[in-house]
Design a protein around this motif. Sequence first.
Motif, PDB file in Angstrom:
ATOM      1  N   THR A  89      -2.779  10.315  -2.250  1.00 59.84           N
ATOM      2  CA  THR A  89      -1.768   9.866  -2.782  1.00 59.84           C
ATOM      3  C   THR A  89      -0.721   9.136  -1.964  1.00 59.84           C
ATOM      4  O   THR A  89      -0.155   8.419  -2.176  1.00 59.84           O
ATOM      5  CB  THR A  89      -0.911  11.279  -3.454  1.00 59.84           C
ATOM      6  OG1 THR A  89      -1.867  11.752  -4.229  1.00 59.84           O
ATOM      7  CG2 THR A  89       0.280  11.095  -3.865  1.00 59.84           C
ATOM      8  N   ALA A  90      -0.798   9.541  -0.739  1.00 56.89           N
ATOM      9  CA  ALA A  90       0.410   9.011   0.432  1.00 56.89           C
ATOM     10  C   ALA A  90      -0.529   7.556   0.587  1.00 56.89           C
ATOM     11  O   ALA A  90       0.647   6.450   0.501  1.00 56.89           O
ATOM     12  CB  ALA A  90      -0.001   9.682   1.550  1.00 56.89           C
ATOM     13  N   MET A  91      -1.822   7.068   0.601  1.00 58.10           N
ATOM     14  CA  MET A  91      -2.224   5.860   0.535  1.00 58.10           C
ATOM     15  C   MET A  91      -1.984   4.963  -0.601  1.00 58.10           C
ATOM     16  O   MET A  91      -1.520   3.788  -0.247  1.00 58.10           O
ATOM     17  CB  MET A  91      -3.614   5.942   1.031  1.00 58.10           C
ATOM     18  CG  MET A  91      -3.952   6.567   2.538  1.00 58.10           C
ATOM     19  SD  MET A  91      -2.940   5.526   3.838  1.00 58.10           S
ATOM     20  CE  MET A  91      -3.730   3.976   3.599  1.00 58.10           C
ATOM     21  N   ALA A  92      -1.836   5.600  -1.542  1.00 53.16           N
ATOM     22  CA  ALA A  92      -1.581   4.916  -2.900  1.00 53.16           C
ATOM     23  C   ALA A  92      -0.253   4.567  -2.924  1.00 53.16           C
ATOM     24  O   ALA A  92       0.325   3.399  -3.284  1.00 53.16           O
ATOM     25  CB  ALA A  92      -2.107   5.761  -4.195  1.00 53.16           C
ATOM     26  N   ALA A  93       0.595   5.352  -2.438  1.00 57.48           N
ATOM     27  CA  ALA A  93       2.099   4.905  -2.476  1.00 57.48           C
ATOM     28  C   ALA A  93       2.292   3.806  -1.464  1.00 57.48           C
ATOM     29  O   ALA A  93       3.156   3.196  -1.772  1.00 57.48           O
ATOM     30  CB  ALA A  93       2.926   6.410  -2.156  1.00 57.48           C
ATOM     31  N   SER A  94       1.687   3.953  -0.220  1.00 56.32           N
ATOM     32  CA  SER A  94       2.053   3.225   0.730  1.00 56.32           C
ATOM     33  C   SER A  94       1.438   1.824   0.131  1.00 56.32           C
ATOM     34  O   SER A  94       2.241   0.615   0.244  1.00 56.32           O
ATOM     35  CB  SER A  94       1.068   3.333   1.900  1.00 56.32           C
ATOM     36  OG  SER A  94       1.741   4.515   2.641  1.00 56.32           O
ATOM     37  N   ARG A  95       0.369   1.700  -0.596  1.00 57.15           N
ATOM     38  CA  ARG A  95      -0.013   0.333  -1.286  1.00 57.15           C
ATOM     39  C   ARG A  95       0.796  -0.048  -2.036  1.00 57.15           C
ATOM     40  O   ARG A  95       1.082  -1.396  -2.149  1.00 57.15           O
ATOM     41  CB  ARG A  95      -1.658   0.628  -1.635  1.00 57.15           C
ATOM     42  CG  ARG A  95      -2.762   0.654  -0.507  1.00 57.15           C
ATOM     43  CD  ARG A  95      -3.851   0.703  -1.154  1.00 57.15           C
ATOM     44  NE  ARG A  95      -5.134   1.210   0.020  1.00 57.15           N
ATOM     45  CZ  ARG A  95      -5.648   2.266  -0.228  1.00 57.15           C
ATOM     46  NH1 ARG A  95      -5.342   3.356  -1.161  1.00 57.15           N
ATOM     47  NH2 ARG A  95      -6.571   2.592   0.906  1.00 57.15           N
ATOM     48  N   ARG A  96       1.377   0.842  -3.147  1.00 55.06           N
ATOM     49  CA  ARG A  96       2.420   0.102  -3.974  1.00 55.06           C
ATOM     50  C   ARG A  96       3.551  -0.295  -3.406  1.00 55.06           C
ATOM     51  O   ARG A  96       4.144  -1.480  -3.734  1.00 55.06           O
ATOM     52  CB  ARG A  96       2.980   1.544  -4.897  1.00 55.06           C
ATOM     53  CG  ARG A  96       1.742   1.441  -6.191  1.00 55.06           C
ATOM     54  CD  ARG A  96       2.199   2.456  -6.900  1.00 55.06           C
ATOM     55  NE  ARG A  96       1.333   3.603  -7.082  1.00 55.06           N
ATOM     56  CZ  ARG A  96       1.530   5.019  -6.773  1.00 55.06           C
ATOM     57  NH1 ARG A  96       2.924   5.262  -7.208  1.00 55.06           N
ATOM     58  NH2 ARG A  96       0.710   5.703  -6.803  1.00 55.06           N
ATOM     59  N   VAL A  97       4.087   0.419  -2.206  1.00 54.03           N
ATOM     60  CA  VAL A  97       5.403  -0.127  -1.614  1.00 54.03           C
ATOM     61  C   VAL A  97       5.074  -1.554  -0.858  1.00 54.03           C
ATOM     62  O   VAL A  97       5.867  -2.513  -1.196  1.00 54.03           O
ATOM     63  CB  VAL A  97       5.750   0.756  -0.409  1.00 54.03           C
ATOM     64  CG1 VAL A  97       6.847   0.355   0.351  1.00 54.03           C
ATOM     65  CG2 VAL A  97       6.305   2.035  -1.299  1.00 54.03           C
ATOM     66  N   ARG A  98       3.995  -1.721  -0.394  1.00 60.87           N
ATOM     67  CA  ARG A  98       3.513  -2.864   0.487  1.00 60.87           C
ATOM     68  C   ARG A  98       3.276  -4.049  -0.586  1.00 60.87           C
ATOM     69  O   ARG A  98       3.698  -5.186  -0.331  1.00 60.87           O
ATOM     70  CB  ARG A  98       2.224  -2.792   1.001  1.00 60.87           C
ATOM     71  CG  ARG A  98       1.767  -4.004   1.702  1.00 60.87           C
ATOM     72  CD  ARG A  98       0.497  -4.203   2.356  1.00 60.87           C
ATOM     73  NE  ARG A  98      -0.486  -3.926   1.135  1.00 60.87           N
ATOM     74  CZ  ARG A  98      -1.966  -3.844   1.334  1.00 60.87           C
ATOM     75  NH1 ARG A  98      -2.512  -3.586   2.672  1.00 60.87           N
ATOM     76  NH2 ARG A  98      -2.399  -4.032   0.298  1.00 60.87           N
ATOM     77  N   SER A  99       2.509  -3.585  -1.923  1.00 61.43           N
ATOM     78  CA  SER A  99       2.689  -4.620  -3.071  1.00 61.43           C
ATOM     79  C   SER A  99       3.931  -5.107  -3.531  1.00 61.43           C
ATOM     80  O   SER A  99       4.281  -6.338  -4.075  1.00 61.43           O
ATOM     81  CB  SER A  99       1.708  -4.433  -4.147  1.00 61.43           C
ATOM     82  OG  SER A  99       2.064  -3.271  -4.791  1.00 61.43           O
ATOM     83  N   MET A 100       4.764  -4.164  -3.576  1.00 60.87           N
ATOM     84  CA  MET A 100       6.280  -4.501  -4.032  1.00 60.87           C
ATOM     85  C   MET A 100       6.811  -5.392  -3.081  1.00 60.87           C
ATOM     86  O   MET A 100       7.531  -6.322  -3.421  1.00 60.87           O
ATOM     87  CB  MET A 100       7.028  -3.215  -4.179  1.00 60.87           C
ATOM     88  CG  MET A 100       6.910  -2.522  -5.342  1.00 60.87           C
ATOM     89  SD  MET A 100       8.180  -1.295  -5.750  1.00 60.87           S
ATOM     90  CE  MET A 100       7.257   0.217  -5.786  1.00 60.87           C
ATOM     91  N   VAL A 101       6.748  -4.950  -1.756  1.00 64.59           N
ATOM     92  CA  VAL A 101       7.470  -5.706  -0.712  1.00 64.59           C
ATOM     93  C   VAL A 101       6.888  -7.166  -0.550  1.00 64.59           C
ATOM     94  O   VAL A 101       7.357  -8.213  -0.386  1.00 64.59           O
ATOM     95  CB  VAL A 101       7.515  -5.156   0.492  1.00 64.59           C
ATOM     96  CG1 VAL A 101       7.744  -5.999   1.817  1.00 64.59           C
ATOM     97  CG2 VAL A 101       7.971  -3.819   0.655  1.00 64.59           C
ATOM     98  N   ALA A 102       5.653  -7.333  -0.932  1.00 63.35           N
ATOM     99  CA  ALA A 102       5.107  -8.748  -0.801  1.00 63.35           C
ATOM    100  C   ALA A 102       5.249  -9.552  -1.947  1.00 63.35           C
ATOM    101  O   ALA A 102       5.332 -10.826  -1.808  1.00 63.35           O
ATOM    102  CB  ALA A 102       3.581  -8.532  -0.890  1.00 63.35           C
ATOM    103  N   SER A 103       5.352  -8.875  -2.970  1.00 58.93           N
ATOM    104  CA  SER A 103       5.824  -9.840  -4.219  1.00 58.93           C
ATOM    105  C   SER A 103       7.110 -10.153  -4.416  1.00 58.93           C
ATOM    106  O   SER A 103       7.592 -10.946  -5.307  1.00 58.93           O
ATOM    107  CB  SER A 103       5.234  -8.908  -5.564  1.00 58.93           C
ATOM    108  OG  SER A 103       6.052  -7.750  -5.784  1.00 58.93           O
ATOM    109  N   ALA A 104       7.832  -9.333  -3.749  1.00 64.28           N
ATOM    110  CA  ALA A 104       9.538  -9.759  -3.649  1.00 64.28           C
ATOM    111  C   ALA A 104       9.816 -10.921  -2.877  1.00 64.28           C
ATOM    112  O   ALA A 104       9.521 -11.566  -2.261  1.00 64.28           O
ATOM    113  CB  ALA A 104      10.327  -8.640  -3.143  1.00 64.28           C
TER     114      ALA A 104
END
Length: 104
Positions: A89-104
């Motif tokens: 769960t922690a890794m999945a949340a980290s990946r989602r944050v990274r993808s949000m930051v990368a797409s912004a």
Amino acid sequence: MSKNEASQSQQSAPEGAAVDPAVAFQIGIDTLARLTKDGIARAEALMDELAKIEAAGYARARATATDLTSLMTESVGYVTELCAEWRKTAMAASRRVRSMVASA
């Protein structure tokens, strides 16, 4: 003097008459022997009963130890699974944050 003779001498003595010390001593010894024999028999019965109670207690203690071992094994397995899920769960949340930051 035998037990029967001592008992007969004691029983046949008139009220208030002097009692032969040897007869009185023998009666005392006989009484003490009977009392100690009865006491030892009671003590043996008590020890036998205590042995049964102890055996039952030890059996319960062994069963409890077995149950605790099983419970601890299951608990360790559950904690292992829980930690693995938390890491996922922690890794999945980290990946989602990274993808949000990368797409912004």
